[in-house]
Design a protein around this motif. Structure first.
Motif, PDB file in Angstrom:
ATOM      1  N   LYS A   1      54.477   5.526   2.712  1.00  0.00           N
ATOM      2  CA  LYS A   1      53.787   4.102   3.378  1.00  0.00           C
ATOM      3  C   LYS A   1      54.941   3.230   3.647  1.00  0.00           C
ATOM      4  N   THR A   2      55.587   3.269   4.599  1.00  0.00           N
ATOM      5  CA  THR A   2      56.655   2.390   5.102  1.00  0.00           C
ATOM      6  C   THR A   2      56.836   2.508   6.727  1.00  0.00           C
TER       7      THR A   2
ATOM      8  N   ILE B   1      57.537   5.423  11.801  1.00  0.00           N
ATOM      9  CA  ILE B   1      58.042   5.301  13.228  1.00  0.00           C
ATOM     10  C   ILE B   1      59.011   6.666  13.258  1.00  0.00           C
ATOM     11  N   GLU B   2      59.927   6.618  12.453  1.00  0.00           N
ATOM     12  CA  GLU B   2      60.843   7.949  12.418  1.00  0.00           C
ATOM     13  C   GLU B   2      60.036   9.443  12.411  1.00  0.00           C
TER      14      GLU B   2
ATOM     15  N   GLU C   1      67.628   7.923  12.344  1.00  0.00           N
ATOM     16  CA  GLU C   1      67.304   6.705  11.735  1.00  0.00           C
ATOM     17  C   GLU C   1      67.040   5.557  12.362  1.00  0.00           C
ATOM     18  N   ILE C   2      66.183   4.683  12.232  1.00  0.00           N
ATOM     19  CA  ILE C   2      65.968   3.822  13.245  1.00  0.00           C
ATOM     20  C   ILE C   2      66.732   2.432  12.477  1.00  0.00           C
ATOM     21  N   ILE C   3      67.204   1.460  13.090  1.00  0.00           N
ATOM     22  CA  ILE C   3      67.679   0.397  12.581  1.00  0.00           C
ATOM     23  C   ILE C   3      66.974  -0.836  12.865  1.00  0.00           C
TER      24      ILE C   3
ATOM     25  N   LEU D   1      51.052   6.928  16.511  1.00  0.00           N
ATOM     26  CA  LEU D   1      51.422   6.029  15.368  1.00  0.00           C
ATOM     27  C   LEU D   1      50.091   5.461  14.580  1.00  0.00           C
ATOM     28  N   PRO D   2      50.190   5.131  13.744  1.00  0.00           N
ATOM     29  CA  PRO D   2      48.838   4.499  13.225  1.00  0.00           C
ATOM     30  C   PRO D   2      48.398   3.346  13.998  1.00  0.00           C
TER      31      PRO D   2
END
Length: 246
Positions: free
Chosen positions: A26-27, A32-33, A45-47, A84-85
């Protein structure tokens, strides 16, 4: 290798914040990743431009990631919208130079905080504002906001643990406006410490309610003691509005 810049909107109500955590899915970052992996087959890994806490929202969070994916940005955006949600929306994608870094290149941010200031709570605003039923002195709060602007050491207005990193920040502007029963605080600055905006709002609210004197702000700057400032306001009223880049 392509470097993709993302602009993201999300309702943080259901999530444990931006940063991916090992004990929950739940983040925002984690969600997204996972979708990027489905699309590209890559573990990426997205920054993000910065972390937002559990329950905090964003209108224009910025992130970037690097990928070997060769499809178009339109195809990628469509995939995000499909999988995506509904409470996480990628609004825009842009291919940027390899050196672009969403966090290190950020030059400033603007946050909003919303307070529902009426004896009767709102059923519709409960996830997007904090209910504060008592009367507030808006003039006193605005005077205090002027003292908070400028370049200061905001250690006393932060939940940051002891660190070698500088706690000096510059706040360019703080505005407080009333629209009906809702108070809208905006904070524009070159950066904000952990929970700093929520603590600043808590301090302004205590001044507006008469629990704290305006002159105490200078004392907090001098002593750098967190307990001298106002309470940390709940996360649901906080929105990351904009991230600025050169």
């Amino acid at each position: 290798m392509r470097n993709i810049k993302m602009t993201i909107e999300y309702d943080g109500t259901r999530y444990q914040g931006w940063q991916r955590l090992g004990n929950t899915d739940k983040t925002i970052q984690g969600k997204i990743e996972n979708i990027i992996k489905q699309l590209t087959g890559e573990t990426i890994e997205i920054i993000g431009s910065g972390r937002t806490d559990a329950g905090t929202h964003a209108r224009n969070q910025v992130a970037n990631f690097k990928t070997e994916y060769t499809g178009s940005l339109a195809e990628m955006l469509s995939f995000f919208h499909k999988y995506l949600p509904q409470d996480i929306v990628v609004k825009h994608l842009e291919e940027v130079p390899d050196r672009f870094h969403a966090r290190y290149n950020a030059k400033g941010k603007t946050y909003s905080y919303y307070l529902w200031n009426d004896p009767i709570p709102s059923a519709f605003k409960r996830h997007y504002s904090y209910h504060y039923p008592e009367t507030l002195n808006l003039d006193a709060m605005q005077q205090a906001a002027e003292l908070l602007c400028g370049t200061h050491d905001f250690a006393g207005f932060s939940a940051l643990k002891k660190s070698k990193k500088s706690t000096v920040r510059t706040i360019e502007a703080i505005t407080i406006t009333r629209e009906g029963h809702e108070l809208h605080f905006t904070f524009k600055g070159n950066g904000f410490l952990h929970k700093m905006v929520r603590i600043l709002v808590g301090t302004l609210v205590e001044i507006g309610s008469g629990q704290m004197k305006i002159k105490q702000i200078e004392t907090i700057f001098e002593q750098k003691i967190r307990s001298e400032a106002g309470e940390t306001m709940p996360a649901q009223g906080l929105f990351l509005d904009y991230v600025e880049y050169e």
